[in-house]
Structures are given as C-alpha cells and as structure tokens.
Design a protein around this motif. Structure first.
Motif, PDB file in Angstrom:
ATOM      1  N   ASP A 253     139.874  45.022 116.340  1.00  0.00           N
ATOM      2  CA  ASP A 253     140.077  46.313 115.660  1.00  0.00           C
ATOM      3  C   ASP A 253     139.834  46.227 114.154  1.00  0.00           C
ATOM      4  O   ASP A 253     140.265  47.100 113.407  1.00  0.00           O
ATOM      5  N   TRP A 254     139.160  45.132 113.697  1.00  0.00           N
ATOM      6  CA  TRP A 254     138.799  44.950 112.284  1.00  0.00           C
ATOM      7  C   TRP A 254     139.936  44.358 111.456  1.00  0.00           C
ATOM      8  O   TRP A 254     139.767  44.003 110.298  1.00  0.00           O
ATOM      9  N   ASP A 255     141.149  44.243 112.035  1.00  0.00           N
ATOM     10  CA  ASP A 255     142.254  43.625 111.310  1.00  0.00           C
ATOM     11  C   ASP A 255     141.959  42.142 111.045  1.00  0.00           C
ATOM     12  O   ASP A 255     141.306  41.469 111.842  1.00  0.00           O
ATOM     13  N   VAL A 256     142.478  41.661 109.929  1.00  0.00           N
ATOM     14  CA  VAL A 256     142.246  40.282 109.514  1.00  0.00           C
ATOM     15  C   VAL A 256     143.574  39.619 109.195  1.00  0.00           C
ATOM     16  O   VAL A 256     144.451  40.222 108.571  1.00  0.00           O
ATOM     17  N   ILE A 257     143.732  38.390 109.635  1.00  0.00           N
ATOM     18  CA  ILE A 257     144.917  37.596 109.333  1.00  0.00           C
ATOM     19  C   ILE A 257     144.475  36.358 108.567  1.00  0.00           C
ATOM     20  O   ILE A 257     143.622  35.597 109.044  1.00  0.00           O
ATOM     21  N   VAL A 258     145.011  36.159 107.377  1.00  0.00           N
ATOM     22  CA  VAL A 258     144.719  34.972 106.572  1.00  0.00           C
ATOM     23  C   VAL A 258     145.977  34.109 106.568  1.00  0.00           C
ATOM     24  O   VAL A 258     147.021  34.521 106.054  1.00  0.00           O
ATOM     25  N   GLU A 259     145.875  32.921 107.143  1.00  0.00           N
ATOM     26  CA  GLU A 259     147.034  32.038 107.281  1.00  0.00           C
ATOM     27  C   GLU A 259     146.750  30.714 106.574  1.00  0.00           C
ATOM     28  O   GLU A 259     145.834  29.981 106.952  1.00  0.00           O
ATOM     29  N   PRO A 260     147.518  30.376 105.541  1.00  0.00           N
ATOM     30  CA  PRO A 260     147.305  29.096 104.849  1.00  0.00           C
ATOM     31  C   PRO A 260     147.515  27.912 105.793  1.00  0.00           C
ATOM     32  O   PRO A 260     148.381  27.958 106.674  1.00  0.00           O
ATOM     33  N   ILE A 261     146.713  26.880 105.629  1.00  0.00           N
ATOM     34  CA  ILE A 261     146.902  25.637 106.368  1.00  0.00           C
ATOM     35  C   ILE A 261     148.058  24.887 105.717  1.00  0.00           C
ATOM     36  O   ILE A 261     147.988  24.509 104.545  1.00  0.00           O
ATOM     37  N   LEU A 262     149.130  24.672 106.464  1.00  0.00           N
ATOM     38  CA  LEU A 262     150.345  24.064 105.914  1.00  0.00           C
ATOM     39  C   LEU A 262     150.313  22.556 106.116  1.00  0.00           C
ATOM     40  O   LEU A 262     150.765  22.038 107.138  1.00  0.00           O
ATOM     41  N   CYS A 263     149.758  21.882 105.140  1.00  0.00           N
ATOM     42  CA  CYS A 263     149.742  20.422 105.185  1.00  0.00           C
ATOM     43  C   CYS A 263     150.175  19.883 103.824  1.00  0.00           C
ATOM     44  O   CYS A 263     150.291  20.631 102.851  1.00  0.00           O
ATOM     45  N   LEU A 264     150.420  18.583 103.758  1.00  0.00           N
ATOM     46  CA  LEU A 264     150.872  17.972 102.518  1.00  0.00           C
ATOM     47  C   LEU A 264     149.778  18.030 101.449  1.00  0.00           C
ATOM     48  O   LEU A 264     148.587  18.018 101.768  1.00  0.00           O
ATOM     49  N   LYS A 265     150.196  18.096 100.188  1.00  0.00           N
ATOM     50  CA  LYS A 265     149.226  18.074  99.099  1.00  0.00           C
ATOM     51  C   LYS A 265     148.364  16.820  99.161  1.00  0.00           C
ATOM     52  O   LYS A 265     147.164  16.852  98.855  1.00  0.00           O
ATOM     53  N   ASP A 266     148.960  15.715  99.560  1.00  0.00           N
ATOM     54  CA  ASP A 266     148.214  14.465  99.668  1.00  0.00           C
ATOM     55  C   ASP A 266     147.116  14.566 100.718  1.00  0.00           C
ATOM     56  O   ASP A 266     146.023  14.009 100.546  1.00  0.00           O
ATOM     57  N   THR A 267     147.371  15.285 101.805  1.00  0.00           N
ATOM     58  CA  THR A 267     146.353  15.465 102.849  1.00  0.00           C
ATOM     59  C   THR A 267     145.174  16.256 102.311  1.00  0.00           C
ATOM     60  O   THR A 267     144.012  15.891 102.525  1.00  0.00           O
ATOM     61  N   LYS A 268     145.458  17.341 101.599  1.00  0.00           N
ATOM     62  CA  LYS A 268     144.384  18.141 101.000  1.00  0.00           C
ATOM     63  C   LYS A 268     143.605  17.321  99.979  1.00  0.00           C
ATOM     64  O   LYS A 268     142.377  17.416  99.895  1.00  0.00           O
ATOM     65  N   LYS A 269     144.325  16.503  99.212  1.00  0.00           N
ATOM     66  CA  LYS A 269     143.667  15.684  98.204  1.00  0.00           C
ATOM     67  C   LYS A 269     142.758  14.644  98.849  1.00  0.00           C
ATOM     68  O   LYS A 269     141.627  14.422  98.394  1.00  0.00           O
ATOM     69  N   ARG A 270     143.216  14.011  99.915  1.00  0.00           N
ATOM     70  CA  ARG A 270     142.374  13.026 100.603  1.00  0.00           C
ATOM     71  C   ARG A 270     141.144  13.691 101.216  1.00  0.00           C
ATOM     72  O   ARG A 270     140.042  13.129 101.179  1.00  0.00           O
ATOM     73  N   LEU A 271     141.335  14.866 101.791  1.00  0.00           N
ATOM     74  CA  LEU A 271     140.203  15.615 102.348  1.00  0.00           C
ATOM     75  C   LEU A 271     139.204  15.957 101.249  1.00  0.00           C
ATOM     76  O   LEU A 271     137.990  15.751 101.397  1.00  0.00           O
TER      77      LEU A 271
END
Length: 326
Positions: free
Chosen positions: A164-182
């Motif tokens: 129906d065109w609706d959009v859901i934006v959901e942050p990926i909940l991981c540790l800052k260290d995980t995002k930094k390594r990625l």
C-alpha cells in the motif's frame, strides 16, 4: 541563501525488490546505509526576474515551465514557487549514473533546501515520501524506492515497503564496534565507467510483472536481507561475506547487464591478490566497485587494481540537513 546536503548510499541486500512490479505483489526489504559523500543544493534569490539552474549544465529561463530539468521543474511546481531563484548543485564524487542513489539524493536535498527557503520544516519520512512521489509518480521514472529513504534518514537501516506504499525504516541494532568493523572492512573503488540505471531498471520492472523465475529470485534476495539483519544484530560478521556473495550471484541471474567481462576481471584480480584468504565477497555497480575484505588485506587489493581510484568513505550518522542559512 540556503545550502542543504543529502548523503549518497550503499545497498547491501534486497536490490530490485523495491521496484513496483515486485513490492506491489510481495513484501520487500533492503539493507542499506548512507555514507559521508553528499549532494549539495544551494538556493538563493535571483535579482533579474529569471530562474537560473546549474548542475552538469546551466539553464536560465523566464519561468518554471521552460526548465529542462524535469525533477527541478516538478519540485518547484509541487511546492508552489512563483518567485525567481538561482539554484546550484554540487557533488562530492561523480554522481551521474554512479548507482549510489545520486538522483534521489539530489531530489531529497532539493526538496529540503526549498522547504527551508520557505521557512518550512519537513520530517525525514515526509522528505523521503515526497522525493519518491516526484521521481516515480510525477516524473515517471522506473526506479527503486530505497534511495530516497536511505538519503533522508541515516546510518544502517532495514527498509521495508508494503503493497500500500507504506514504508518502515528500522535501524539495525548492533554494537558500535560491529558497525566500525564492517565499515573498516569495506573498500570502494571508482571504475571511471558509468551506465544509466534507468533502462536496466525499466527492463527489470517489466520482466518481473510476469516472470515467475525472476520473482522467485527476488524472494530469495529478500530472505537474504532478513538473514543479514539477524547476523548484524547478533554482532556476527563471519557470514556477512557469504550472504552478500550469494546476493551478488542472484543479481547476476536477474540480468546480464549487472556485470561484464571487465567487472569480472577486476573481481578475479582482487581474489588473486591474496588467494590464501578466501573470504573476498563482492563487486558491483558500474560507477563503483565495493569489496569486503579484512582491513590488513586492503593494500594488496589496491595494488592489484591500481588502474582504479580509491574512494575513502564512512557511514553517515546524520540525515539530510540544512548546513547554511543566510
């Protein structure tokens, strides 16, 4: 004078599930992140009762209807502008046909800047929705919908679209260290080659209307998106390369235009640069290649692909924003 900036994005999984021919029938999802490369838009009052627009070329016209740039024309009409303006756009990196969502970042920054010029606040969700409306409905572009939301929002997100065109934006909940390594393990290289996405997307959009095989492939890619979300939220990057490599192979099944002999050659060179460590994952886009590899192996890949330009980047933790008001 107003200056706005909107980030470009990189997308990991779920590509093409955000085309209308798919999300109007099935649930779709993509994981993407905004990056610290931007499209900038400046807006200022023009003295001589004309409209001047500067992008890759310059237009100077007497009224909105004479503008050749379809996106800007539709945005100005939609926002009911009836006074004279000078508008310019600048990009941090080559943005035309880059496959980094540049046209949507342009639209997001333009809408944001013009709303600010009228002293009107606009939320990230409304900004993304209006950008989709301008590009897809007003301008009839056969493009995906993730780019507008990746630019209007920020950081690493799961983006889901309903029928129906609706959009859901959901942050990926991981540790800052995980995002930094990625972030540290990703390599981006500029190929000096660009290709318009519109024709490819138009063909894929038409094909998915009735092609059951392509629809099945897309559903596999959407499943990979949720698999990747689970791995990231468990702070596990061990399977990151496997999921994205499988996603890359599925994309190549979708269209012969995704890769070519030159891209495959670069991919093989990168693998051979350090064959003893086999978890190289991924190469894609026409304008840019993106690889995932241990940080200590990056120099070997840069050496093997010395004819390509290294692009340093980080994930962006701010949404489209107004950076100057005078």
């Amino acid at each position: 004078m107003i200056i706005a900036k909107a980030p470009l994005r990189i997308s990991f999984t779920g590509w093409w599930s955000d085309l209308p021919s798919f999300y109007e029938k099935f649930w779709w999802a993509v994981i993407s992140t905004s990056i610290d490369k931007y499209i900038y838009i400046t807006v200022n009052k023009k003295f001589d009762n004309k409209i001047r627009l500067s992008y890759s070329k310059t237009e100077e016209v007497d009224n909105i209807e004479e503008l050749g740039h379809q996106y800007v024309k539709e945005i100005l009409k939609y926002l009911n502008f009836d006074w004279w303006l000078e508008i310019t756009s600048i990009a941090d990196i080559p943005s035309k046909w880059s496959w980094l969502g540049s046209s949507s970042s342009f639209t997001v920054a333009m809408i944001h800047a013009l709303n600010a010029y009228k002293w009107q606040y606009i939320s990230p969700a409304k900004l993304a929705d209006e950008a989709c409306m301008i590009e897809i409905k007003k301008c009839g572009q056969p493009i995906w919908k993730q780019d507008q939301y990746a630019s209007a929002f920020w950081w690493l997100n799961l983006i889901e679209f309903k029928k129906d065109w609706d959009v859901i934006v959901e942050p990926i909940l991981c540790l800052k260290d995980t995002k930094k390594r990625l972030e540290d393990n990703l390599i981006m290289l500029y190929t000096w080659v660009t290709r318009s996405a519109s024709n490819i997307l138009e063909n894929q959009n038409k094909a998915m209307v009735s092609d059951e095989k392509k629809q099945n492939i897309m559903q596999k890619m959407v499943k990979l998106t949720y698999d990747l979300k689970c791995e990231l939220e468990n702070n596990n990057l061990n399977n990151f390369w496997k999921i994205l490599h499988e996603n890359w192979l599925l994309k190549k099944e979708m269209s012969g235009w995704i890769s070519n002999d030159q891209i495959d050659n670069w991919y093989e060179k990168a693998i051979k640069a350090w064959a003893e460590w086999w978890k190289i994952l991924w190469a894609w886009w026409w304008g840019f290649l993106l690889f995932y590899a241990p940080k200590e192996k990056h120099e070997s890949i840069y050496t093997a692909l010395g004819d390509l330009k290294k692009v340093k980047f980080n994930f962006e933790n701010e949404w489209s924003k107004i950076i100057f008001v005078h």
